[in-house]
Scaffold this motif. Structure first.
Motif, PDB file in Angstrom:
ATOM      1  N   ASN A 279       8.781 -45.910 -21.075  1.00 48.77           N
ATOM      2  CA  ASN A 279       8.387 -47.200 -20.529  1.00 48.77           C
ATOM      3  C   ASN A 279       8.950 -48.301 -21.419  1.00 48.77           C
ATOM      4  N   LEU A 280       9.774 -49.192 -20.857  1.00 47.56           N
ATOM      5  CA  LEU A 280      10.395 -50.232 -21.658  1.00 47.56           C
ATOM      6  C   LEU A 280       9.492 -51.429 -21.909  1.00 47.56           C
ATOM      7  N   LYS A 281       8.308 -51.447 -21.306  1.00 47.82           N
ATOM      8  CA  LYS A 281       7.363 -52.518 -21.609  1.00 47.82           C
ATOM      9  C   LYS A 281       6.770 -52.339 -23.005  1.00 47.82           C
ATOM     10  N   ASP A 282       6.492 -51.091 -23.378  1.00 52.54           N
ATOM     11  CA  ASP A 282       5.833 -50.864 -24.668  1.00 52.54           C
ATOM     12  C   ASP A 282       6.436 -49.719 -25.470  1.00 52.54           C
ATOM     13  N   GLY A 283       7.498 -49.090 -24.976  1.00 51.90           N
ATOM     14  CA  GLY A 283       8.154 -48.009 -25.703  1.00 51.90           C
ATOM     15  C   GLY A 283       7.437 -46.692 -25.642  1.00 51.90           C
TER      16      GLY A 283
END
Length: 437
Positions: A60-64
């Motif tokens: 997830n690129l929002k929070d890694g």
């Protein structure tokens, strides 16, 4: 802690369009219609393969965070994004298979707007099969996987063309070729440019290009013509809106398209090129008139309009070597990674002049053969991602602001990666050549 800056997608996602009108509805199957609306600030996901196991992780690129760990049939040889970026294509070259992961982020056509959805990533049952899937090319919403075949076992080359709708509805197209070769195919709407190798040839590389057109009545490709212009040792290809180019041992073959008319010509290698040096891969953007050609780590500017080659010293005299390259998603910045772990940001609209440099990898792995550091770009914002296999992380940079973001720490050794998600406005076109040996 993963506190990377999030670049927002355009607020009016309803008017985001994909690369081709007939492909803009990434309609779902199964229970995906129950998926919740996607967060407008979501910057998509990364699908990352393990170098040691038959697995990929979806991040997830929002929070890694890691959303899902998915088991494969075999260790991945390459990871690619589908034309409309909903799917990740996981090539397993030695086993002749391409498995497909639904990244879980897609749009549906609601008539007056495209509505975004988000669901869990999953491995779908559909696969592509053929002998040695190697070159993957995408152009203007269509993709082509070239399967090399195996001359020792008399197994022939083949091509599969598709887009995201074709994956969803089992409508991919195929072309069986008459010989095996380490070749490539360039999709151009209803047309397909595919390499040709004569049966008597000693090399596994092709030396000509053929033009095919899809026949809806027979649901197959018909041969239109074989171009007389020779391209010895053909390796590497790229397409813009006006032309497709192919790397040859003696220069670059340029095939221009005007409507239904295709013409071939050759740009000869420069006299200054060293003996045995040839352009064998390309970086570019579909809307551009200038393409970066790579010859043993040296950069050449290929101008399609005036059919010229110009040597570019991207190193500026420094004792560094090429380790990978990727064009950004707007065709403005060429990212070139050197063997010290530094990325050079080159101005693709100004003769590849150096804009800046950023140190991204502290300890570089040993690269052998045709191997290079995997780089991916985000089609929803200005980020680019670099695989750091030694530190087991993905390094993130903001291309527009030219600085490092926080990295994504992993629990495995990464090898290849691809971005999946919903492309933002201005991030629609294909770029760069992708292949695995």
């Amino acid at each position: 802690m993963f506190n990377k800056k999030i670049t927002m997608l355009p607020i009016m996602l309803a008017v985001v369009s994909l690369t081709a009108c007939k492909d803009s509805s990434n309609n779902s199957s199964g229970n995906d219609h129950q998926a919740p609306d996607v967060d407008a600030g979501n910057s998509g996901r990364l699908v990352i393969s393990s170098a040691d196991t038959a697995e990929v992780a979806v991040m997830n690129l929002k929070d890694g965070s890691e959303i899902e760990r998915i088991s494969l049939n075999n260790t991945a040889s390459g990871v690619y994004s589908s034309p409309q970026h909903r799917f990740a294509l996981i090539a397993q070259r030695d086993q002749g298979e391409v498995q497909i992961i639904d990244g879980g982020m897609y749009q549906e056509d609601h008539g007056d707007h495209l509505h975004p959805y988000e669901s869990d990533p999953s491995l779908i049952a559909k696969t592509f099969s053929g002998v040695k899937p190697t070159h993957y090319r995408e152009h203007e919403g269509q993709a082509a996987f070239f399967f090399d075949g195996d001359s020792e076992q008399s197994l022939l080359s083949s091509v599969i063309t598709f887009n995201d709708e074709a994956i969803l509805h089992n409508e991919e197209r195929s072309l069986a070729l008459d010989n095996s070769m380490h070749g490539v195919a360039e999709p151009r709407d209803e047309y397909l440019l595919a390499t040709y190798r004569p049966a008597e040839a000693a090399s596994t590389l092709p030396d000509q290009v053929e033009l095919y057109k899809f026949n809806s009545a027979s649901a197959g490709y018909d041969l239109v013509e074989q171009f007389e212009e020779n391209c010895p040792g053909l390796h590497g290809a790229f397409s813009t809106e006006e032309a497709s180019v192919f790397g040859c041992s003696d220069g670059v073959l340029v095939i221009k398209q005007e409507g239904e008319t295709f013409t071939a010509s050759k740009i000869a290698n420069l006299d200054s090129m060293e003996e045995g040096q040839r352009i064998g891969s390309f970086s570019g953007h579909a809307d551009g008139h200038v393409i970066a050609g790579w010859a043993s780590g040296k950069l050449y500017q290929l101008n399609i309009d005036d059919e010229s080659l110009t040597a570019i010293d991207w190193t500026q005299g420094d004792a560094i070597e090429f380790s990978g390259a990727k064009m950004d998603d707007e065709g403005e910045v060429l990212l070139v990674l050197d063997n010290t772990g530094t990325v050079h940001l080159l101005d693709a609209e100004n003769n590849f002049a150096r804009l800046d440099t950023i140190k991204v990898i502290e300890e570089m792995p040993e690269l052998t053969g045709h191997s290079s550091i995997a780089i991916a770009t985000n089609y929803a914002n200005e980020e680019a991602y670099f695989v750091d296999s030694i530190a087991k992380k993905i390094v993130v940079i903001n291309v527009e602001e030219r600085h490092l973001e926080d990295s994504i720490d992993l629990t495995f050794t990464p090898k290849a990666l691809a971005w999946v998600g919903i492309a933002g406005e201005g991030h629609e076109h294909d770029h760069d050549e992708d292949h695995d040996h």
